[in-house]
Design an enzyme around this catalytic site. Structure first.
Site, PDB file in Angstrom:
ATOM      1  N   TYR A  98       0.894  -1.155   0.000  1.00  0.00           N
ATOM      2  CA  TYR A  98       0.000   0.000   0.000  1.00  0.00           C
ATOM      3  C   TYR A  98       0.933   1.204   0.000  1.00  0.00           C
ATOM      4  CZ  TYR A  98      -3.393  -3.385   1.881  1.00  0.00           C
ATOM      5  OH  TYR A  98      -4.200  -4.475   2.091  1.00  0.00           O
TER       6      TYR A  98
ATOM      7  N   CYS B 287       1.703   2.891   3.429  1.00  0.00           N
ATOM      8  CA  CYS B 287       1.854   2.018   4.601  1.00  0.00           C
ATOM      9  C   CYS B 287       3.228   2.232   5.230  1.00  0.00           C
ATOM     10  CB  CYS B 287       1.697   0.568   4.164  1.00  0.00           C
ATOM     11  SG  CYS B 287       2.286  -0.638   5.350  1.00  0.00           S
TER      12      CYS B 287
ATOM     13  N   PHE C 239       5.035   0.376   7.133  1.00  0.00           N
ATOM     14  CA  PHE C 239       5.913  -0.787   7.069  1.00  0.00           C
ATOM     15  C   PHE C 239       6.399  -1.045   5.651  1.00  0.00           C
ATOM     16  CE2 PHE C 239       3.576  -1.248  10.982  1.00  0.00           C
ATOM     17  CZ  PHE C 239       4.606  -1.505  11.877  1.00  0.00           C
ATOM     18  N   CYS C 240       5.572  -0.758   4.675  1.00  0.00           N
ATOM     19  CA  CYS C 240       6.026  -0.825   3.282  1.00  0.00           C
ATOM     20  C   CYS C 240       7.096   0.229   3.032  1.00  0.00           C
ATOM     21  CB  CYS C 240       4.845  -0.626   2.327  1.00  0.00           C
ATOM     22  SG  CYS C 240       3.547  -1.874   2.468  1.00  0.00           S
TER      23      CYS C 240
END
Length: 332
Positions: free
Chosen positions: A108, A111, A113-114
């Protein structure tokens, strides 16, 4: 009914930010959607420098000829200083024998964490393709048994969980890296702090009030993989829902003042630097990249702007922007 179910899925996805990965290999809950907006650091950095130069050129034009030459000299010196500074913190090269040939990130866009994974790939200048996942249908990752993001495919090997992905790639890039040293333990400590504390400060801040919630969802819906109908429903209904969800998150994590907690986290990180340019010393380590990656989605939202204005983290963040450099993303 379909629209209601879709909105519920969006809210569940965004609410996922409340659960950060645990450490020491324990089971983790990842985050489906994003809590903030991400503007590319390269574009914003270039824009701010361009505006600064433009303003100075205008001022010089209105002054005397001598003043104009002096201003031009200052501008040239400053531009050179910026270039030298960026060169000093250039991307970290990886030996060709350790560089992966085909990297695809399922994500995403905003995001946190991305963005941790992208910060790592950008810093090591690893070209990667991106597949934006629809948070409702997740059709882009139907092939995988793992139904969360990020998912990173590296030369055909599936990697999941942002911290685990980074651990595996770091070991691959630096097989002789020292383990168990003081510096290594410090790095692990602060990477854990990112996953178990810092991420929990995001949602309560970006959904603090209705205007900030709309600001966040405006980015989410305009940059995510949504149909037109999903985009409209998510922006307004999702923002309203997450405004109330953020209140629950405050209670869950014992947050009384959202901004104060965010500022405290920023100051805690600056204190950890202890006068160093980066936690890694003269160049970023994995903890620097983790903090930077998690904060990138909020940097140019109101909460991120407030954080930079009200704390000492701005200088470090600017150094990280220069170190990470432009994105290494390539066309799929």
């Amino acid at each position: 009914m379909r629209r209601i179910n879709g909105l519920a899925a969006i809210c569940r996805a965004v609410e996922g930010v409340a659960a950060a990965p645990s450490v020491a290999g324990n089971p983790v809950r990842h985050h489906r959607l994003v809590q903030a907006a991400l503007f590319t650091t390269a574009n914003n950095g270039s824009l701010s420098r361009s505006n600064w130069l433009s303003c100075n050129r205008t001022a010089a034009g209105q002054s005397s000829s001598a003043g104009a030459h002096a201003a031009a000299g200052v501008i040239m010196f400053s531009a050179a200083a910026v270039a030298i500074g960026e060169e000093a913190h250039a991307k970290e090269p990886v030996q060709s024998e350790f560089r992966p040939k085909d990297v695809v990130l399922y994500q995403y866009e905003a995001c946190p964490f991305c963005n941790k994974v992208k910060a790592f790939l950008d810093y090591y200048d690893i070209p990667y393709k991106v597949v934006e996942v629809n948070p409702l249908s997740k059709k882009e990752i139907k092939w995988s048994d793992y139904k969360k993001v990020p998912i990173l495919m590296v030369d055909g090997e599936q990697m999941v969980d942002s911290s685990d992905i980074i651990d595996k790639l770091a070991k691959k890039f630096h097989p002789d890296r020292a383990v168990g040293s003081v510096a290594d333990n410090e790095e692990k400590k602060w990477r854990s702090w990112v996953d178990n504390h810092l991420v929990h400060m995001l949602s309560p801040n970006i959904y603090r009030n209705t205007s900030e919630a709309l600001e966040s969802f405006d980015y989410i819906t305009s940059h995510g993989n949504f149909s037109f109908a999903e985009r409209i429903a998510a922006k307004y209904a999702g923002a309203a829902a997450m405004y109330f969800v953020s209140k629950k998150l405050k209670k869950k994590y014992n947050i009384t003042d959202e901004r104060a907690s965010l500022y405290e986290a920023a100051e805690t990180w600056v204190d950890a630097l202890d006068g160093r340019d980066f936690l890694g010393g003269t160049k970023p380590n994995l903890a620097d990249l983790a903090v930077y990656g998690v904060l990138r989605p909020i940097r140019y939202l109101k909460s991120g702007r407030d954080m930079v204005e009200q704390t000492r983290i701005g200088d470090w963040y600017a150094r990280m922007e220069a170190a990470a450099g432009p994105s290494s993303r390539i066309q799929a």
